[in-house]
Write an enzyme that holds these catalytic residues in place. Structure first.
Site, PDB file in Angstrom:
ATOM      1  N   LYS A 106      62.432  14.983  58.193  1.00 17.06           N
ATOM      2  CA  LYS A 106      63.585  15.776  58.629  1.00 17.06           C
ATOM      3  C   LYS A 106      63.700  16.982  57.731  1.00 17.06           C
ATOM      4  O   LYS A 106      63.324  16.939  56.551  1.00 17.06           O
ATOM      5  CB  LYS A 106      64.865  14.942  58.519  1.00 17.06           C
ATOM      6  CG  LYS A 106      65.987  15.445  59.387  1.00 17.06           C
ATOM      7  CD  LYS A 106      65.737  15.046  60.831  1.00 17.06           C
ATOM      8  CE  LYS A 106      66.950  15.068  61.687  1.00 17.06           C
ATOM      9  NZ  LYS A 106      66.804  14.195  62.857  1.00 17.06           N
TER      10      LYS A 106
HETATM   11  N1  GLU Z   1      66.015  15.817  66.070  1.00 14.57           N
HETATM   12  C1  GLU Z   1      65.714  14.805  67.025  1.00 14.57           C
HETATM   13  C2  GLU Z   1      66.000  13.427  66.450  1.00 14.57           C
HETATM   14  O1  GLU Z   1      66.812  13.267  65.567  1.00 14.57           O
HETATM   15  C3  GLU Z   1      64.329  14.957  67.623  1.00 14.57           C
HETATM   16  C4  GLU Z   1      63.177  14.902  66.688  1.00 14.57           C
HETATM   17  C5  GLU Z   1      61.816  15.254  67.273  1.00 14.57           C
HETATM   18  O2  GLU Z   1      61.703  15.473  68.470  1.00 14.57           O
HETATM   19  O3  GLU Z   1      60.875  15.315  66.488  1.00 14.57           O
HETATM   20  O4  GLU Z   1      65.492  12.438  66.908  1.00 14.57           O
END
Ligand code: GLU
Length: 418
Positions: A106
């Site tokens: 993240k």
């Molecule tokens: N931000 C989204 C999540 O928390 C998607 C992450 C992604 O598609 O890599 O799952």
């Protein structure tokens, strides 16, 4: 007195419980309690008035034992490294629950994007991409949208990264515009997954979406798409809220009309139509509904309001919306929680479909994408319910057990280097 909420403590605590409840061999577990890498970057940006402003950015890569690191990037004034660590860990667990070949990561920038012009936002995104470029890439770590980021943000990242590499690198991000190799259905995928999760849970109680009363906290990408899709499936969206407050209508809100209103970047506090009542965010959480969907940030359902919730089910569209102490209260009160690492996995699942299309140089139709999303989520829900039965535990515990069994099994296969 409840202790200060710490998202990283929260995720570690639940993982520790899952290892016990799921009777998981804990030899390799220590590895998963720490991210593989934490990166912190400082980002100087020239504002439109000529002054230089410094922003702080992060990328935490939790685990890549199951595939490249994967996870969104959020822009928010309250982002901290500790929060991003928790979010990265949840991504590893989420991808393992969905059984897709990714690890977890993240990123985030500590900024209130509403205070920046479009040019400033573009510069900040490009400078951040430049700073983390050495550690991202289509086979290493693939960012995607998250809170306050969108396909345009991904287009800027894609372009900056491609300029640095001297070649087109569309696989470096998912959630990009369809014109740049994005997948149809990706933008609404997390919201659609929330509706699929609700449908799957209701089916276990012989209930249907039609007529079910839904309250949704948060009108970002996830909340607004979920609300629209619920509405189209004849569920009654009776309450919604955004940062400015909420609105309530016992007979159900017209989400098509409200979506058009919100698309113009307007706030719910200024929305008015006969039959609606304005409510606070707290009133939304405790309103009389069947399904409560927290789709905003972490730590919204806490010991202070968990006893007042009047819903039968909570579908966690946000990451980490329920504190661990509140979770215990909901459990005692017989309120079923569909955990975040399953309920909001629609986004990363369609990110996976996007990557598969990119590799094959193919494009799928929206229907193909939506059908495959439903199929994959149905399979993983069946797995959760069977582990729930086997271990006589909550759905959250079952989801963590499914994820940790996969992650620890894979750790054991690979062994420890050196
Ligand atoms: N931000 C989204 C999540 O928390 C998607 C992450 C992604 O598609 O890599 O799952």
């Amino acid at each position: 007195m409840a202790k200060q909420y710490d998202p990283y403590d929260n995720v570690i605590h639940v993982m520790e419980q899952a290892v016990k409840v799921g009777n998981i061999d804990d030899h390799m577990f220590e590895i998963l309690k720490h991210p593989q890498r934490e990166t912190k970057v400082y980002l100087p940006i020239e504002k439109d008035d000529g002054t230089i402003h410094m922003y702080e950015g992060y990328r935490v890569q939790h685990s890549n034992i199951c595939g490249p690191f994967k996870g969104g990037i959020r822009f928010h004034q309250d982002v901290t490294l500790n929060e991003v660590k928790a979010l990265a860990t949840w991504m590893s667990l989420k991808c393992a629950v969905a059984n897709i070949p990714y690890g977890g990561a993240k990123g985030g920038i500590r900024v209130d994007p509403s205070t920046l012009s479009n040019r400033e936002l573009c510069s900040l995104t490009r400078r951040y991409t430049f700073a983390i470029a050495p550690i991202i890439g289509a086979d290493t770590d693939i960012p995607a949208p998250d809170v306050n980021t969108n396909p345009q943000t991904m287009a800027w990242i894609l372009d900056t990264y491609s300029q640095l590499k001297g070649k087109p690198c569309s696989g470096v991000v998912t959630g990009k515009p369809v014109e740049l190799g994005g997948s149809r259905g990706r933008n609404s995928a997390t919201g659609r997954g929330v509706v699929i999760s609700t449908k799957l849970l209701l089916a276990t109680r012989d209930k249907k979406l039609s007529g079910t009363k839904i309250a949704i906290q948060g009108m970002g990408n996830v909340g607004s798409n979920a609300a629209r899709i619920f509405h189209h499936r004849d569920a009654k969206v009776i309450a919604i809220s955004d940062v400015s407050g909420g609105i309530y209508c016992e007979n159900g809100l017209d989400m098509d009309e409200i979506s058009i209103y919100l698309d113009e970047k307007k706030l719910l506090k200024d929305y008015n139509t006969p039959g609606i009542t304005h409510i606070t965010n707290e009133e939304l959480l405790t309103c009389d509904c069947d399904v409560l969907v927290p789709a905003a940030l972490e730590n919204q359902i806490t010991v202070d309001n968990a006893t007042n919730l009047k819903c039968s089910y909570v579908i966690e569209a946000a990451n980490g919306p329920t504190s661990q102490d509140a979770d215990k209260i909901l459990d005692k009160r017989g309120i079923t929680v569909v955990p975040d690492i399953f309920a909001n996995s629609g986004g990363v699942i369609v990110s996976y479909f996007e990557r598969v299309q990119n590799i094959q140089e193919l494009t799928w139709t929206r229907n193909q994408v939506n059908e495959m999303l439903e199929k994959l989520m149905t399979q993983s829900f069946e797995k959760l319910t069977s582990v729930k039965e086997e271990c006589k535990c909550s759905l959250r515990m079952a989801a963590y057990i499914v994820a940790l069994r996969k992650l620890i099994f894979t750790e054991n296969l690979k062994g420890l280097f050196p």
